[in-house]
Motif scaffolding. Sequence first.
Motif, PDB file in Angstrom:
ATOM      1  N   SER A  40      39.917  12.205  50.961  1.00  0.00           N
ATOM      2  CA  SER A  40      38.887  11.809  50.003  1.00  0.00           C
ATOM      3  C   SER A  40      38.856  12.835  48.868  1.00  0.00           C
ATOM      4  CB  SER A  40      37.515  11.724  50.688  1.00  0.00           C
ATOM      5  OG  SER A  40      36.999  13.025  50.903  1.00  0.00           O
ATOM      6  N   ARG A  41      38.275  12.428  47.745  1.00  0.00           N
ATOM      7  CA  ARG A  41      38.186  13.330  46.581  1.00  0.00           C
ATOM      8  C   ARG A  41      37.476  14.622  46.963  1.00  0.00           C
ATOM      9  NH1 ARG A  41      34.539  13.809  42.625  1.00  0.00           N
ATOM     10  NH2 ARG A  41      33.244  12.174  43.522  1.00  0.00           N
ATOM     11  N   ASP A  77      47.679   7.389  48.347  1.00  0.00           N
ATOM     12  CA  ASP A  77      46.598   7.315  47.358  1.00  0.00           C
ATOM     13  C   ASP A  77      45.434   6.567  48.006  1.00  0.00           C
ATOM     14  OD1 ASP A  77      44.860   6.633  45.356  1.00  0.00           O
ATOM     15  OD2 ASP A  77      46.414   5.979  43.950  1.00  0.00           O
ATOM     16  N   ASP A  78      44.267   7.200  47.994  1.00  0.00           N
ATOM     17  CA  ASP A  78      43.123   6.624  48.704  1.00  0.00           C
ATOM     18  C   ASP A  78      42.628   5.308  48.087  1.00  0.00           C
ATOM     19  OD1 ASP A  78      41.582   6.743  50.946  1.00  0.00           O
ATOM     20  OD2 ASP A  78      39.973   7.886  50.021  1.00  0.00           O
ATOM     21  N   ASN A  79      43.167   4.958  46.910  1.00  0.00           N
ATOM     22  CA  ASN A  79      42.766   3.681  46.291  1.00  0.00           C
ATOM     23  C   ASN A  79      43.844   2.617  46.410  1.00  0.00           C
ATOM     24  OD1 ASN A  79      40.213   4.538  45.270  1.00  0.00           O
ATOM     25  ND2 ASN A  79      41.346   5.794  43.809  1.00  0.00           N
ATOM     26  N   TYR A  81      45.873   0.006  48.374  1.00  0.00           N
ATOM     27  CA  TYR A  81      45.893  -0.797  49.603  1.00  0.00           C
ATOM     28  C   TYR A  81      47.290  -1.365  49.883  1.00  0.00           C
ATOM     29  CZ  TYR A  81      40.871  -0.350  49.276  1.00  0.00           C
ATOM     30  OH  TYR A  81      39.604   0.169  49.195  1.00  0.00           O
ATOM     31  N   THR A 104      31.259   9.270  55.281  1.00  0.00           N
ATOM     32  CA  THR A 104      32.365   8.415  55.739  1.00  0.00           C
ATOM     33  C   THR A 104      32.010   7.746  57.062  1.00  0.00           C
ATOM     34  OG1 THR A 104      34.093   9.607  54.552  1.00  0.00           O
ATOM     35  CG2 THR A 104      34.762   8.475  56.554  1.00  0.00           C
ATOM     36  N   ASN A 114      35.460   0.854  51.449  1.00  0.00           N
ATOM     37  CA  ASN A 114      35.600   0.874  49.983  1.00  0.00           C
ATOM     38  C   ASN A 114      36.721   1.790  49.493  1.00  0.00           C
ATOM     39  OD1 ASN A 114      34.241   3.137  50.791  1.00  0.00           O
ATOM     40  ND2 ASN A 114      32.950   3.267  48.976  1.00  0.00           N
ATOM     41  N   ASP A 115      37.549   2.264  50.397  1.00  0.00           N
ATOM     42  CA  ASP A 115      38.745   3.006  50.002  1.00  0.00           C
ATOM     43  C   ASP A 115      39.764   2.869  51.137  1.00  0.00           C
ATOM     44  OD1 ASP A 115      37.812   4.753  51.955  1.00  0.00           O
ATOM     45  OD2 ASP A 115      37.057   6.220  50.520  1.00  0.00           O
TER      46      ASP A 115
END
Length: 206
Positions: A40-41, A77-79, A81, A104, A114-115
């Motif tokens: 995560s960021r 990359d967490d975004n 899919y 989380t 959502n990620d």
Amino acid sequence: MSIKYKKLVVGVTGASGAIYAQRLLLHSKEIFNEIFLMMSRQAYQVIETEQGIRLDKEHFEISRWLGSSAPNIHLLDDNNYFTPPASGSFRHDGMIIVPCSMGTAGRIANGISNDLLTRSADVCLKEQRKLILIPREMPWNVMMLQNMTKLAQSGATILPASPAWYHKPENFNELADTVVSRALQLLGVDHNITPQWMQEEVNHGK
Ligand SMILES: Cc1cc2nc3c(=O)[nH]c(=O)nc-3n(C[C@H](O)[C@H](O)[C@H](O)COP(=O)(O)O)c2cc1C
């Protein structure tokens, strides 16, 4: 029970305890053929705060954080899919979220994927795969306790970041290993990272 696919999914979030993630990855890269890592960021900020290592998300070299080469760790990359753990069709031995923030844990407990990290956890639960959360917070309010109950009822294993002292760890790494070795054990990994209680004594006829 033993690991079948030799593939592990790891999520790292912004709870305190970056050392747990670091130790888990160091051990896991020797055990698994492939590790699919998502961070995560906020995880980057905690690593910098706790370990003094500033990792550039865009040009992140895993080896710089681990102090060891790790060609079998894929940082996702967490975004994105369009990656294997986003789908139940991808077979792996389980997912460990370490350390796991209350945010989380709450999102997974309530189906808010959502990620990529929370989606991958969601997939584990729906596919009845091993999902191990290593949460870190204190104290826990009722909502947090309820989220942990929901997760356990949905099939997740809650393994709090509560290190054991009875092995007499000599440094922080050994202390953190008492937690991460138990997570690996729960996945079916036969390891010698932390000694088994009283096994040595029995072997030596004490
Ligand atoms: C240094 C630092 C330590 C933190 N420790 C914790 C913690 O132990 N547990 C927790 O739930 N959140 C902790 N947080 C707050 C989370 O980072 C924050 O709630 C964040 O939104 C979690 O996002 P994530 O789950 O996407 O990583 C900490 C934040 C910082 C900067």
